[in-house]
Design an enzyme around this catalytic site. Structure first.
Site, PDB file in Angstrom:
ATOM      1  N   ARG A   1       2.757  -5.910   1.965  1.00  0.00           N
ATOM      2  CA  ARG A   1       4.321  -6.040   2.053  1.00  0.00           C
ATOM      3  C   ARG A   1       4.852  -7.134   3.122  1.00  0.00           C
ATOM      4  O   ARG A   1       5.765  -7.693   3.113  1.00  0.00           O
ATOM      5  CB  ARG A   1       5.082  -4.828   2.071  1.00  0.00           C
ATOM      6  CG  ARG A   1       4.711  -3.760   3.204  1.00  0.00           C
ATOM      7  CD  ARG A   1       5.124  -2.490   3.134  1.00  0.00           C
ATOM      8  NE  ARG A   1       4.253  -1.587   2.295  1.00  0.00           N
ATOM      9  CZ  ARG A   1       4.037  -0.526   2.194  1.00  0.00           C
ATOM     10  NH1 ARG A   1       5.311   0.261   2.565  1.00  0.00           N
ATOM     11  NH2 ARG A   1       3.333   0.027   1.253  1.00  0.00           N
TER      12      ARG A   1
ATOM     13  N   LYS B   1      -9.195   1.970   6.947  1.00  0.00           N
ATOM     14  CA  LYS B   1      -9.650   2.849   5.700  1.00  0.00           C
ATOM     15  C   LYS B   1     -10.557   3.517   5.893  1.00  0.00           C
ATOM     16  O   LYS B   1     -11.596   3.250   6.657  1.00  0.00           O
ATOM     17  CB  LYS B   1      -9.527   1.724   4.786  1.00  0.00           C
ATOM     18  CG  LYS B   1      -8.400   1.012   4.139  1.00  0.00           C
ATOM     19  CD  LYS B   1      -8.629   0.441   2.810  1.00  0.00           C
ATOM     20  CE  LYS B   1      -7.469  -0.373   2.599  1.00  0.00           C
ATOM     21  NZ  LYS B   1      -6.355   0.627   1.868  1.00  0.00           N
TER      22      LYS B   1
HETATM   23  N1  BES Z   1      -4.817  -2.860  -0.773  1.00  0.00           N
HETATM   24  C1  BES Z   1      -4.188  -1.390  -0.320  1.00  0.00           C
HETATM   25  C2  BES Z   1      -3.584  -0.788  -1.886  1.00  0.00           C
HETATM   26  C3  BES Z   1      -4.746  -0.326  -2.764  1.00  0.00           C
HETATM   27  C4  BES Z   1      -5.601   0.620  -2.431  1.00  0.00           C
HETATM   28  C5  BES Z   1      -4.774  -1.255  -3.843  1.00  0.00           C
HETATM   29  C6  BES Z   1      -6.676   0.841  -3.253  1.00  0.00           C
HETATM   30  C7  BES Z   1      -6.125  -0.978  -4.830  1.00  0.00           C
HETATM   31  C8  BES Z   1      -6.786   0.182  -4.518  1.00  0.00           C
HETATM   32  C9  BES Z   1      -2.911  -1.718   0.249  1.00  0.00           C
HETATM   33  O1  BES Z   1      -3.085  -2.660   1.390  1.00  0.00           O
HETATM   34  C10 BES Z   1      -2.911  -0.538   1.143  1.00  0.00           C
HETATM   35  O2  BES Z   1      -3.785  -0.094   1.915  1.00  0.00           O
HETATM   36  N2  BES Z   1      -1.601   0.271   0.869  1.00  0.00           N
HETATM   37  C11 BES Z   1      -1.532   1.644   1.385  1.00  0.00           C
HETATM   38  C12 BES Z   1      -0.128   1.774   1.898  1.00  0.00           C
HETATM   39  C13 BES Z   1       0.212   2.920   2.913  1.00  0.00           C
HETATM   40  C14 BES Z   1      -0.381   2.660   4.219  1.00  0.00           C
HETATM   41  C15 BES Z   1       1.780   3.119   3.055  1.00  0.00           C
HETATM   42  C16 BES Z   1      -1.825   2.822   0.542  1.00  0.00           C
HETATM   43  O3  BES Z   1      -1.485   2.747  -0.835  1.00  0.00           O
HETATM   44  O4  BES Z   1      -2.436   3.805   0.766  1.00  0.00           O
HETATM   45 ZN    ZN Z   2      -3.819  -2.077   3.420  1.00  0.00          ZN
END
Ligand code: BES
Ligand code: ZN
Ligand code: ZN
Length: 503
Positions: free
Chosen positions: A356, A282
Protein backbone atom coordinates in the site's frame (compact mmCIF):
# COMPACT_ATOMS: atom_id res chain seq x y z
CA UNK A 1 1.96 -21.40 -32.76
CA UNK A 2 0.20 -20.72 -36.03
CA UNK A 3 -3.59 -20.40 -35.82
CA UNK A 4 -5.99 -20.93 -38.68
CA UNK A 5 -9.76 -21.04 -38.89
CA UNK A 6 -11.72 -23.45 -41.07
CA UNK A 7 -15.44 -23.66 -41.62
CA UNK A 8 -15.25 -27.36 -42.58
CA UNK A 9 -17.01 -30.06 -40.64
CA UNK A 10 -14.86 -31.55 -37.88
CA UNK A 11 -14.69 -34.92 -39.65
CA UNK A 12 -13.06 -33.30 -42.68
CA UNK A 13 -10.10 -31.79 -40.78
CA UNK A 14 -6.76 -33.55 -41.01
CA UNK A 15 -4.68 -33.18 -37.88
CA UNK A 16 -2.81 -35.00 -35.10
CA UNK A 17 -5.50 -34.42 -32.51
CA UNK A 18 -9.09 -33.28 -32.68
CA UNK A 19 -10.51 -31.66 -29.53
CA UNK A 20 -14.24 -32.20 -28.97
CA UNK A 21 -15.87 -30.19 -26.19
CA UNK A 22 -18.73 -31.91 -24.40
CA UNK A 23 -21.35 -29.65 -22.81
CA UNK A 24 -23.53 -31.33 -20.20
CA UNK A 25 -24.50 -34.96 -20.82
CA UNK A 26 -23.48 -35.68 -24.42
CA UNK A 27 -26.45 -36.03 -26.72
CA UNK A 28 -25.53 -37.88 -29.86
CA UNK A 29 -27.50 -35.83 -32.32
CA UNK A 30 -26.39 -33.65 -35.23
CA UNK A 31 -22.64 -33.29 -35.78
CA UNK A 32 -21.66 -35.18 -32.62
CA UNK A 33 -23.65 -38.16 -33.88
CA UNK A 34 -21.93 -37.96 -37.25
CA UNK A 35 -18.52 -37.64 -35.62
CA UNK A 36 -19.24 -40.69 -33.48
CA UNK A 37 -20.39 -42.64 -36.53
CA UNK A 38 -17.13 -41.86 -38.31
CA UNK A 39 -15.05 -43.00 -35.33
CA UNK A 40 -16.93 -46.29 -35.56
CA UNK A 41 -18.88 -45.61 -32.38
CA UNK A 42 -15.87 -44.75 -30.18
CA UNK A 43 -17.55 -41.73 -28.60
CA UNK A 44 -20.73 -43.60 -27.74
CA UNK A 45 -18.60 -46.37 -26.30
CA UNK A 46 -16.78 -43.86 -24.09
CA UNK A 47 -20.12 -42.43 -22.94
CA UNK A 48 -21.43 -45.92 -22.16
CA UNK A 49 -18.26 -46.58 -20.18
CA UNK A 50 -18.93 -43.46 -18.08
CA UNK A 51 -16.03 -41.39 -19.47
CA UNK A 52 -18.10 -38.47 -20.74
CA UNK A 53 -19.93 -37.48 -17.59
CA UNK A 54 -20.35 -33.71 -17.17
CA UNK A 55 -17.41 -33.24 -14.85
CA UNK A 56 -15.67 -29.97 -15.61
CA UNK A 57 -12.39 -30.37 -17.54
CA UNK A 58 -12.48 -34.18 -17.44
CA UNK A 59 -10.89 -35.56 -20.59
CA UNK A 60 -10.98 -38.81 -22.53
CA UNK A 61 -8.95 -40.00 -25.50
CA UNK A 62 -10.67 -41.88 -28.30
CA UNK A 63 -9.31 -43.81 -31.26
CA UNK A 64 -10.05 -42.05 -34.56
CA UNK A 65 -11.68 -44.89 -36.46
CA UNK A 66 -12.18 -43.54 -39.97
CA UNK A 67 -11.37 -39.88 -39.13
CA UNK A 68 -8.24 -38.37 -40.71
CA UNK A 69 -6.76 -37.59 -37.26
CA UNK A 70 -4.37 -39.32 -34.86
CA UNK A 71 -6.63 -39.17 -31.80
CA UNK A 72 -9.82 -37.53 -30.55
CA UNK A 73 -9.75 -35.77 -27.17
CA UNK A 74 -13.02 -35.01 -25.43
CA UNK A 75 -13.05 -32.28 -22.78
CA UNK A 76 -16.07 -31.77 -20.58
CA UNK A 77 -17.41 -28.28 -19.89
CA UNK A 78 -19.49 -29.56 -16.96
CA UNK A 79 -23.17 -28.79 -16.87
CA UNK A 80 -24.69 -26.50 -19.46
CA UNK A 81 -25.90 -23.86 -16.99
CA UNK A 82 -22.43 -23.26 -15.61
CA UNK A 83 -20.87 -22.68 -18.99
CA UNK A 84 -19.47 -19.14 -19.07
CA UNK A 85 -16.43 -17.40 -20.55
CA UNK A 86 -14.17 -18.56 -17.75
CA UNK A 87 -15.16 -22.17 -18.38
CA UNK A 88 -14.48 -21.89 -22.12
CA UNK A 89 -11.09 -20.34 -21.35
CA UNK A 90 -10.17 -23.04 -18.85
CA UNK A 91 -11.54 -25.84 -21.00
CA UNK A 92 -9.28 -24.89 -23.91
CA UNK A 93 -6.30 -24.60 -21.58
CA UNK A 94 -7.16 -27.98 -20.05
CA UNK A 95 -7.17 -29.60 -23.51
CA UNK A 96 -3.66 -28.32 -24.18
CA UNK A 97 -2.36 -29.26 -20.74
CA UNK A 98 -3.83 -32.75 -21.02
CA UNK A 99 -1.37 -33.33 -23.86
CA UNK A 100 1.66 -32.80 -21.62
CA UNK A 101 4.50 -35.08 -22.67
CA UNK A 102 2.67 -36.19 -25.84
CA UNK A 103 4.01 -35.78 -29.36
CA UNK A 104 1.40 -33.56 -30.94
CA UNK A 105 2.37 -30.91 -33.47
CA UNK A 106 -1.00 -30.10 -34.99
CA UNK A 107 -4.22 -29.70 -33.06
CA UNK A 108 -7.74 -28.91 -34.21
CA UNK A 109 -10.35 -27.55 -31.83
CA UNK A 110 -13.94 -28.01 -32.89
CA UNK A 111 -16.19 -25.41 -31.26
CA UNK A 112 -19.10 -27.88 -31.22
CA UNK A 113 -22.04 -26.37 -29.35
CA UNK A 114 -19.95 -24.14 -27.07
CA UNK A 115 -21.31 -21.04 -28.83
CA UNK A 116 -24.92 -21.98 -28.04
CA UNK A 117 -24.60 -20.42 -24.61
CA UNK A 118 -23.19 -17.19 -26.09
CA UNK A 119 -26.00 -16.25 -28.47
CA UNK A 120 -24.21 -18.20 -31.20
CA UNK A 121 -21.32 -15.71 -31.11
CA UNK A 122 -18.75 -18.15 -32.50
CA UNK A 123 -16.13 -15.42 -32.89
CA UNK A 124 -16.33 -14.61 -29.20
CA UNK A 125 -15.92 -18.28 -28.29
CA UNK A 126 -13.11 -18.81 -30.82
CA UNK A 127 -11.18 -15.89 -29.34
CA UNK A 128 -11.47 -17.27 -25.83
CA UNK A 129 -10.47 -20.73 -27.04
CA UNK A 130 -7.36 -19.34 -28.74
CA UNK A 131 -6.42 -17.50 -25.59
CA UNK A 132 -6.97 -20.64 -23.51
CA UNK A 133 -4.88 -22.81 -25.81
CA UNK A 134 -2.00 -20.33 -25.66
CA UNK A 135 -2.19 -20.09 -21.87
CA UNK A 136 -2.63 -23.87 -21.53
CA UNK A 137 0.72 -24.33 -23.25
CA UNK A 138 2.50 -22.27 -20.60
CA UNK A 139 5.20 -24.18 -18.75
CA UNK A 140 7.10 -22.46 -15.91
CA UNK A 141 9.47 -25.43 -15.54
CA UNK A 142 11.41 -24.29 -18.59
CA UNK A 143 12.18 -20.78 -17.32
CA UNK A 144 15.54 -22.03 -16.07
CA UNK A 145 15.83 -25.55 -17.51
CA UNK A 146 16.11 -26.56 -21.15
CA UNK A 147 13.46 -29.23 -21.09
CA UNK A 148 10.80 -30.49 -18.74
CA UNK A 149 9.28 -33.90 -19.01
CA UNK A 150 5.51 -33.82 -19.51
CA UNK A 151 5.47 -30.16 -20.55
CA UNK A 152 2.55 -29.31 -22.83
CA UNK A 153 3.61 -29.84 -26.46
CA UNK A 154 4.64 -26.79 -28.46
CA UNK A 155 2.20 -26.82 -31.33
CA UNK A 156 3.10 -25.80 -34.86
CA UNK A 157 -0.45 -25.43 -36.04
CA UNK A 158 -3.80 -24.95 -34.34
CA UNK A 159 -6.98 -25.13 -36.38
CA UNK A 160 -10.20 -23.69 -35.03
CA UNK A 161 -13.03 -25.67 -36.59
CA UNK A 162 -16.27 -23.71 -36.86
CA UNK A 163 -18.64 -24.88 -39.59
CA UNK A 164 -21.10 -22.34 -40.93
CA UNK A 165 -19.47 -19.26 -39.41
CA UNK A 166 -17.97 -16.01 -40.70
CA UNK A 167 -14.33 -16.99 -41.16
CA UNK A 168 -12.91 -13.45 -41.29
CA UNK A 169 -14.63 -12.50 -38.03
CA UNK A 170 -13.31 -15.63 -36.35
CA UNK A 171 -9.80 -15.03 -37.64
CA UNK A 172 -9.75 -11.54 -36.15
CA UNK A 173 -11.06 -12.83 -32.83
CA UNK A 174 -8.55 -15.68 -32.79
CA UNK A 175 -5.65 -13.33 -33.42
CA UNK A 176 -6.86 -11.10 -30.59
CA UNK A 177 -7.24 -14.09 -28.25
CA UNK A 178 -3.79 -15.37 -29.15
CA UNK A 179 -2.18 -12.00 -28.40
CA UNK A 180 -4.01 -11.71 -25.07
CA UNK A 181 -2.88 -15.24 -24.15
CA UNK A 182 0.71 -14.45 -25.08
CA UNK A 183 0.58 -11.30 -22.94
CA UNK A 184 -0.68 -13.27 -19.96
CA UNK A 185 2.20 -15.71 -20.41
CA UNK A 186 4.68 -12.82 -20.50
CA UNK A 187 3.26 -11.61 -17.20
CA UNK A 188 3.47 -15.13 -15.77
CA UNK A 189 7.13 -15.56 -16.62
CA UNK A 190 8.09 -12.20 -15.13
CA UNK A 191 6.16 -13.12 -11.99
CA UNK A 192 7.51 -16.67 -11.74
CA UNK A 193 11.15 -15.73 -12.11
CA UNK A 194 13.20 -15.91 -8.92
CA UNK A 195 14.16 -12.89 -6.83
CA UNK A 196 17.90 -13.48 -7.40
CA UNK A 197 17.08 -13.17 -11.09
CA UNK A 198 14.54 -10.33 -11.19
CA UNK A 199 15.60 -7.38 -9.02
CA UNK A 200 13.93 -3.98 -9.46
CA UNK A 201 16.73 -3.05 -11.88
CA UNK A 202 16.20 -6.20 -13.93
CA UNK A 203 12.45 -5.61 -13.99
CA UNK A 204 13.16 -2.10 -15.31
CA UNK A 205 15.47 -3.57 -17.97
CA UNK A 206 12.77 -6.02 -18.99
CA UNK A 207 10.29 -3.16 -19.19
CA UNK A 208 12.77 -1.26 -21.35
CA UNK A 209 13.10 -4.16 -23.76
CA UNK A 210 9.31 -4.47 -23.95
CA UNK A 211 8.94 -0.71 -24.49
CA UNK A 212 11.46 -0.74 -27.31
CA UNK A 213 9.84 -3.72 -28.95
CA UNK A 214 6.35 -2.22 -28.88
CA UNK A 215 7.16 1.46 -29.39
CA UNK A 216 6.21 2.56 -25.86
CA UNK A 217 7.69 5.54 -24.04
CA UNK A 218 9.50 4.62 -20.83
CA UNK A 219 10.75 6.51 -17.80
CA UNK A 220 12.50 4.84 -14.89
CA UNK A 221 12.86 6.73 -11.64
CA UNK A 222 15.74 5.59 -9.44
CA UNK A 223 16.22 6.23 -5.71
CA UNK A 224 17.82 9.69 -6.02
CA UNK A 225 15.10 11.09 -8.20
CA UNK A 226 12.37 9.39 -6.14
CA UNK A 227 13.77 11.00 -2.99
CA UNK A 228 13.99 14.38 -4.73
CA UNK A 229 10.38 14.10 -5.88
CA UNK A 230 9.27 13.27 -2.34
CA UNK A 231 8.21 9.67 -2.74
CA UNK A 232 8.67 9.00 0.95
CA UNK A 233 6.50 5.88 1.09
CA UNK A 234 8.09 4.29 -1.96
CA UNK A 235 11.59 4.97 -0.62
CA UNK A 236 10.69 3.76 2.87
CA UNK A 237 10.08 0.29 1.44
CA UNK A 238 12.95 0.26 -1.04
CA UNK A 239 15.71 1.59 1.21
CA UNK A 240 16.39 -1.62 3.10
CA UNK A 241 17.80 -3.50 0.14
CA UNK A 242 21.09 -3.30 -1.73
CA UNK A 243 19.02 -3.61 -4.90
CA UNK A 244 17.88 -0.03 -5.51
CA UNK A 245 14.16 0.71 -5.97
CA UNK A 246 12.98 1.66 -9.45
CA UNK A 247 9.67 3.23 -10.35
CA UNK A 248 8.90 2.12 -13.89
CA UNK A 249 6.55 4.17 -16.07
CA UNK A 250 5.47 3.02 -19.53
CA UNK A 251 3.25 5.02 -21.85
CA UNK A 252 1.44 4.38 -25.07
CA UNK A 253 -0.11 7.29 -26.94
CA UNK A 254 0.84 10.90 -26.26
CA UNK A 255 1.44 12.52 -22.87
CA UNK A 256 -1.86 13.31 -21.19
CA UNK A 257 -3.82 12.28 -24.30
CA UNK A 258 -7.33 11.05 -23.62
CA UNK A 259 -8.81 7.96 -25.21
CA UNK A 260 -12.10 7.52 -27.08
CA UNK A 261 -13.93 7.50 -23.73
CA UNK A 262 -12.28 10.72 -22.59
CA UNK A 263 -10.01 8.90 -20.13
CA UNK A 264 -6.30 8.90 -19.56
CA UNK A 265 -6.18 5.48 -17.96
CA UNK A 266 -3.33 4.38 -15.69
CA UNK A 267 -2.75 0.79 -14.65
CA UNK A 268 -0.53 0.52 -11.60
CA UNK A 269 1.07 -2.73 -10.42
CA UNK A 270 2.74 -3.68 -7.13
CA UNK A 271 6.31 -4.69 -7.89
CA UNK A 272 7.77 -6.09 -4.69
CA UNK A 273 10.50 -8.27 -6.15
CA UNK A 274 10.80 -9.99 -2.80
CA UNK A 275 8.71 -9.40 0.30
CA UNK A 276 10.54 -10.64 3.38
CA UNK A 277 8.30 -8.39 5.45
CA UNK A 278 11.26 -6.13 6.24
CA UNK A 279 11.89 -5.51 9.96
CA UNK A 280 8.35 -6.86 10.59
CA UNK A 281 9.79 -10.04 9.14
CA UNK A 282 7.55 -12.82 7.91
CA UNK A 283 7.62 -16.37 9.26
CA UNK A 284 9.91 -18.57 7.14
CA UNK A 285 7.13 -20.95 6.16
CA UNK A 286 6.28 -20.35 2.49
CA UNK A 287 8.34 -17.18 2.42
CA UNK A 288 9.70 -18.38 -0.94
CA UNK A 289 6.30 -17.50 -2.40
CA UNK A 290 7.07 -13.84 -1.84
CA UNK A 291 9.10 -13.72 -5.06
CA UNK A 292 5.58 -13.56 -6.57
CA UNK A 293 4.92 -10.23 -4.84
CA UNK A 294 5.91 -8.48 -8.09
CA UNK A 295 3.00 -10.03 -9.99
CA UNK A 296 1.01 -6.79 -10.20
CA UNK A 297 3.96 -5.02 -11.85
CA UNK A 298 4.54 -7.94 -14.21
CA UNK A 299 0.86 -7.80 -15.16
CA UNK A 300 0.64 -4.09 -15.95
CA UNK A 301 3.90 -4.20 -17.94
CA UNK A 302 2.60 -7.11 -20.01
CA UNK A 303 -0.87 -5.56 -20.37
CA UNK A 304 0.34 -2.27 -21.84
CA UNK A 305 2.41 -4.26 -24.36
CA UNK A 306 -0.66 -6.31 -25.28
CA UNK A 307 -2.70 -3.15 -25.78
CA UNK A 308 0.09 -1.73 -27.95
CA UNK A 309 -0.03 -4.87 -30.10
CA UNK A 310 -3.81 -4.83 -30.49
CA UNK A 311 -4.46 -1.09 -30.79
CA UNK A 312 -1.21 0.85 -31.22
CA UNK A 313 -1.31 4.40 -29.97
CA UNK A 314 -4.14 3.88 -27.49
CA UNK A 315 -3.55 6.33 -24.63
CA UNK A 316 -2.47 4.32 -21.59
CA UNK A 317 -0.04 4.57 -18.70
CA UNK A 318 1.48 1.65 -16.82
CA UNK A 319 3.20 2.43 -13.53
CA UNK A 320 5.15 -0.25 -11.71
CA UNK A 321 6.87 0.70 -8.45
CA UNK A 322 9.57 -1.95 -8.05
CA UNK A 323 11.33 -2.55 -4.74
CA UNK A 324 12.74 -5.29 -2.59
CA UNK A 325 11.35 -5.34 0.96
CA UNK A 326 14.31 -6.42 3.08
CA UNK A 327 15.50 -6.08 6.68
CA UNK A 328 18.89 -4.45 7.19
CA UNK A 329 20.69 -1.52 8.73
CA UNK A 330 19.05 0.90 6.31
CA UNK A 331 15.54 -0.48 6.61
CA UNK A 332 12.51 1.39 7.75
CA UNK A 333 11.65 0.57 11.38
CA UNK A 334 8.15 0.11 12.74
CA UNK A 335 7.15 3.52 14.07
CA UNK A 336 9.04 5.47 11.41
CA UNK A 337 7.13 8.43 10.03
CA UNK A 338 7.47 9.36 6.36
CA UNK A 339 5.93 11.88 4.03
CA UNK A 340 4.05 10.58 1.02
CA UNK A 341 4.32 12.15 -2.42
CA UNK A 342 0.88 13.70 -1.93
CA UNK A 343 2.06 15.40 1.26
CA UNK A 344 0.37 13.15 3.81
CA UNK A 345 2.38 11.98 6.80
CA UNK A 346 2.33 8.24 7.35
CA UNK A 347 3.43 6.21 10.34
CA UNK A 348 4.68 2.82 9.25
CA UNK A 349 3.56 0.54 12.06
CA UNK A 350 4.14 -2.65 10.10
CA UNK A 351 6.84 -2.85 7.44
CA UNK A 352 5.14 -5.93 5.99
CA UNK A 353 2.20 -3.78 4.85
CA UNK A 354 4.51 -2.38 2.18
CA UNK A 355 2.41 -2.78 -0.93
CA UNK A 356 0.00 0.00 0.00
CA UNK A 357 2.97 2.33 0.62
CA UNK A 358 4.54 1.96 -2.81
CA UNK A 359 1.14 1.95 -4.52
CA UNK A 360 0.11 5.15 -2.76
CA UNK A 361 3.05 7.09 -4.17
CA UNK A 362 2.70 5.41 -7.57
CA UNK A 363 -0.97 6.45 -7.80
CA UNK A 364 -0.12 10.04 -6.87
CA UNK A 365 2.59 10.02 -9.52
CA UNK A 366 0.21 8.60 -12.14
CA UNK A 367 -2.18 11.47 -11.43
CA UNK A 368 0.68 13.94 -11.84
CA UNK A 369 1.29 12.43 -15.26
CA UNK A 370 -2.30 13.20 -16.16
CA UNK A 371 -4.12 9.99 -15.31
CA UNK A 372 -7.85 10.60 -14.99
CA UNK A 373 -8.80 6.99 -14.16
CA UNK A 374 -6.77 4.53 -12.12
CA UNK A 375 -6.67 0.79 -11.56
CA UNK A 376 -4.07 -0.91 -9.40
CA UNK A 377 -3.27 -4.59 -9.24
CA UNK A 378 -1.48 -6.01 -6.23
CA UNK A 379 -0.74 -9.13 -4.23
CA UNK A 380 -1.73 -6.91 -1.35
CA UNK A 381 -3.04 -9.17 1.39
CA UNK A 382 -3.05 -12.76 2.55
CA UNK A 383 -6.55 -12.06 3.87
CA UNK A 384 -8.13 -11.91 0.42
CA UNK A 385 -6.87 -15.44 -0.32
CA UNK A 386 -8.17 -16.77 2.98
CA UNK A 387 -11.58 -15.24 2.27
CA UNK A 388 -12.02 -15.98 -1.44
CA UNK A 389 -9.39 -18.56 -2.35
CA UNK A 390 -7.43 -18.62 -5.58
CA UNK A 391 -10.34 -18.22 -8.01
CA UNK A 392 -11.85 -14.89 -7.00
CA UNK A 393 -10.01 -11.57 -7.02
CA UNK A 394 -11.08 -9.05 -4.39
CA UNK A 395 -11.92 -5.70 -5.94
CA UNK A 396 -12.50 -2.22 -4.53
CA UNK A 397 -13.40 0.96 -6.30
CA UNK A 398 -14.81 4.43 -6.11
CA UNK A 399 -16.94 5.99 -7.45
CA UNK A 400 -19.25 3.04 -8.04
CA UNK A 401 -19.67 3.67 -11.76
CA UNK A 402 -15.91 3.35 -12.25
CA UNK A 403 -15.91 0.16 -10.22
CA UNK A 404 -18.65 -1.12 -12.50
CA UNK A 405 -16.72 -0.21 -15.65
CA UNK A 406 -13.79 -2.26 -14.35
CA UNK A 407 -16.05 -5.14 -13.33
CA UNK A 408 -17.64 -5.10 -16.80
CA UNK A 409 -14.18 -5.38 -18.38
CA UNK A 410 -13.58 -8.31 -16.04
CA UNK A 411 -16.78 -9.97 -17.21
CA UNK A 412 -15.75 -9.54 -20.85
CA UNK A 413 -12.39 -11.09 -19.98
CA UNK A 414 -14.02 -14.05 -18.23
CA UNK A 415 -12.31 -13.23 -14.93
CA UNK A 416 -14.01 -13.43 -11.57
CA UNK A 417 -14.19 -10.54 -9.09
CA UNK A 418 -16.07 -9.80 -5.92
CA UNK A 419 -16.54 -6.31 -4.59
CA UNK A 420 -15.26 -5.46 -1.13
CA UNK A 421 -16.82 -2.41 0.51
CA UNK A 422 -14.77 0.66 1.42
CA UNK A 423 -16.35 1.22 4.84
CA UNK A 424 -15.49 4.80 5.84
CA UNK A 425 -15.93 4.18 9.55
CA UNK A 426 -12.89 1.90 9.63
CA UNK A 427 -10.60 4.78 8.67
CA UNK A 428 -10.67 5.73 12.35
CA UNK A 429 -8.76 2.50 13.12
CA UNK A 430 -5.88 3.77 11.01
CA UNK A 431 -5.44 7.04 12.86
CA UNK A 432 -1.92 7.68 14.13
CA UNK A 433 -0.67 9.75 17.05
CA UNK A 434 2.13 11.24 15.02
CA UNK A 435 0.99 11.22 11.42
CA UNK A 436 -2.11 11.63 9.29
CA UNK A 437 -2.55 7.88 9.23
CA UNK A 438 -0.74 4.61 9.86
CA UNK A 439 -0.23 1.85 7.32
CA UNK A 440 -1.63 -1.01 9.41
CA UNK A 441 -4.04 -1.13 12.28
CA UNK A 442 -5.96 -3.68 14.31
CA UNK A 443 -6.44 -6.94 12.43
CA UNK A 444 -10.24 -6.70 12.18
CA UNK A 445 -11.32 -6.00 8.61
CA UNK A 446 -7.68 -5.68 7.58
CA UNK A 447 -8.72 -6.43 4.01
CA UNK A 448 -11.11 -3.46 3.95
CA UNK A 449 -8.50 -1.25 5.59
CA UNK A 450 -5.89 -2.12 2.97
CA UNK A 451 -8.20 -0.59 0.37
CA UNK A 452 -9.05 2.37 2.58
CA UNK A 453 -5.37 3.17 3.00
CA UNK A 454 -4.69 3.24 -0.73
CA UNK A 455 -7.81 5.33 -1.29
CA UNK A 456 -6.13 8.21 0.58
CA UNK A 457 -3.52 8.64 -2.15
CA UNK A 458 -5.64 9.28 -5.21
CA UNK A 459 -8.21 11.89 -6.08
CA UNK A 460 -9.59 10.42 -9.33
CA UNK A 461 -11.80 7.40 -10.08
CA UNK A 462 -9.85 4.40 -8.86
CA UNK A 463 -10.20 0.63 -8.56
CA UNK A 464 -7.96 -1.77 -6.69
CA UNK A 465 -7.66 -5.47 -7.56
CA UNK A 466 -6.21 -7.55 -4.73
CA UNK A 467 -4.72 -10.68 -6.33
CA UNK A 468 -3.18 -11.94 -3.08
CA UNK A 469 -5.20 -15.14 -3.54
CA UNK A 470 -5.40 -15.43 -7.33
CA UNK A 471 -1.94 -14.42 -8.56
CA UNK A 472 -0.50 -17.91 -8.38
CA UNK A 473 -1.49 -21.52 -7.79
CA UNK A 474 0.34 -23.55 -5.17
CA UNK A 475 -0.40 -26.73 -7.07
CA UNK A 476 -1.37 -27.49 -10.65
CA UNK A 477 -4.97 -27.70 -11.83
CA UNK A 478 -6.40 -29.29 -14.98
CA UNK A 479 -5.90 -26.00 -16.82
CA UNK A 480 -2.87 -24.36 -15.26
CA UNK A 481 0.48 -25.34 -13.78
CA UNK A 482 1.73 -24.33 -10.36
CA UNK A 483 2.80 -20.69 -10.32
CA UNK A 484 1.59 -17.43 -11.80
CA UNK A 485 -1.87 -17.52 -13.37
CA UNK A 486 -1.75 -14.28 -15.40
CA UNK A 487 -4.92 -13.14 -13.63
CA UNK A 488 -6.26 -9.60 -14.37
CA UNK A 489 -4.13 -9.21 -17.51
CA UNK A 490 -7.13 -9.79 -19.78
CA UNK A 491 -9.32 -7.50 -17.65
CA UNK A 492 -6.85 -4.62 -17.93
CA UNK A 493 -6.55 -5.17 -21.67
CA UNK A 494 -10.35 -5.15 -22.10
CA UNK A 495 -10.63 -2.02 -19.98
CA UNK A 496 -8.00 -0.17 -22.00
CA UNK A 497 -9.31 -1.37 -25.36
CA UNK A 498 -12.74 0.01 -24.56
CA UNK A 499 -11.12 3.40 -25.16
CA UNK A 500 -9.21 2.42 -28.29
CA UNK A 501 -9.92 4.26 -31.55
CA UNK A 502 -8.78 1.29 -33.62
CA UNK A 503 -8.68 -2.45 -32.68
N1 BES B 1 2.65 -9.57 -0.02
C1 BES B 1 1.91 -9.67 1.19
C2 BES B 1 0.52 -10.27 0.98
C3 BES B 1 0.47 -11.72 0.54
C4 BES B 1 0.68 -12.73 1.45
C5 BES B 1 0.14 -12.03 -0.75
C6 BES B 1 0.61 -14.05 1.04
C7 BES B 1 0.05 -13.35 -1.18
C8 BES B 1 0.29 -14.35 -0.26
C9 BES B 1 1.71 -8.28 1.80
O1 BES B 1 2.74 -7.37 1.61
C10 BES B 1 1.56 -8.47 3.28
O2 BES B 1 2.48 -8.93 3.89
N2 BES B 1 0.38 -8.13 3.80
C11 BES B 1 0.09 -8.28 5.18
C12 BES B 1 -0.60 -7.03 5.63
C13 BES B 1 -0.68 -6.88 7.13
C14 BES B 1 0.70 -6.72 7.71
C15 BES B 1 -1.53 -5.68 7.46
C16 BES B 1 -0.83 -9.49 5.35
O3 BES B 1 -1.66 -9.75 4.47
O4 BES B 1 -0.65 -10.19 6.33
ZN1 ZN C 1 4.29 -7.54 3.02
ZN1 ZN D 1 3.85 -7.69 -0.17
Amino acid sequence: MQFRVVTDQPWDVQTDLLVVPIVGEPSFTGPLDELDRRTGGELRALAAFGELRPKRYATALAAPGGLPVGRVLTVSAGDRDGLDREVVHHLAAAAERRLGGRTVRRLAFWLGDLADRFESDAALVAGIVARGLVEGGYEPGTIYRETVEAAPPSLDEVTIVAPGTDRAALEAAVRRGQIIGEGANTARTLANRASNDVSPLVLAEEARAIAEHHGLAIEVIGPDRATELGMGMFMAVGRGSDNPPQLIVLRSGREGETDALGRHLAIVGKGVCFDSGGISIKPSERMEEMKMDKTGAATVIAAIATVARLAPGTPLLAVAPAVENMPGPHSTRPGDVVRALNGKWVEITNTDAEGRLILGDALTYAERLGATHLVDVATLTGAVGRAFGNLVTGAFGTPQDWYEAVAAAGARAGERYTQIPLVDDYVADMESWYADLQNAGPAEASLVKSGLFIREFRTRPWAHLDIGGTAYFRKPTAYAPRGATGVTHATLVELALAGARSA
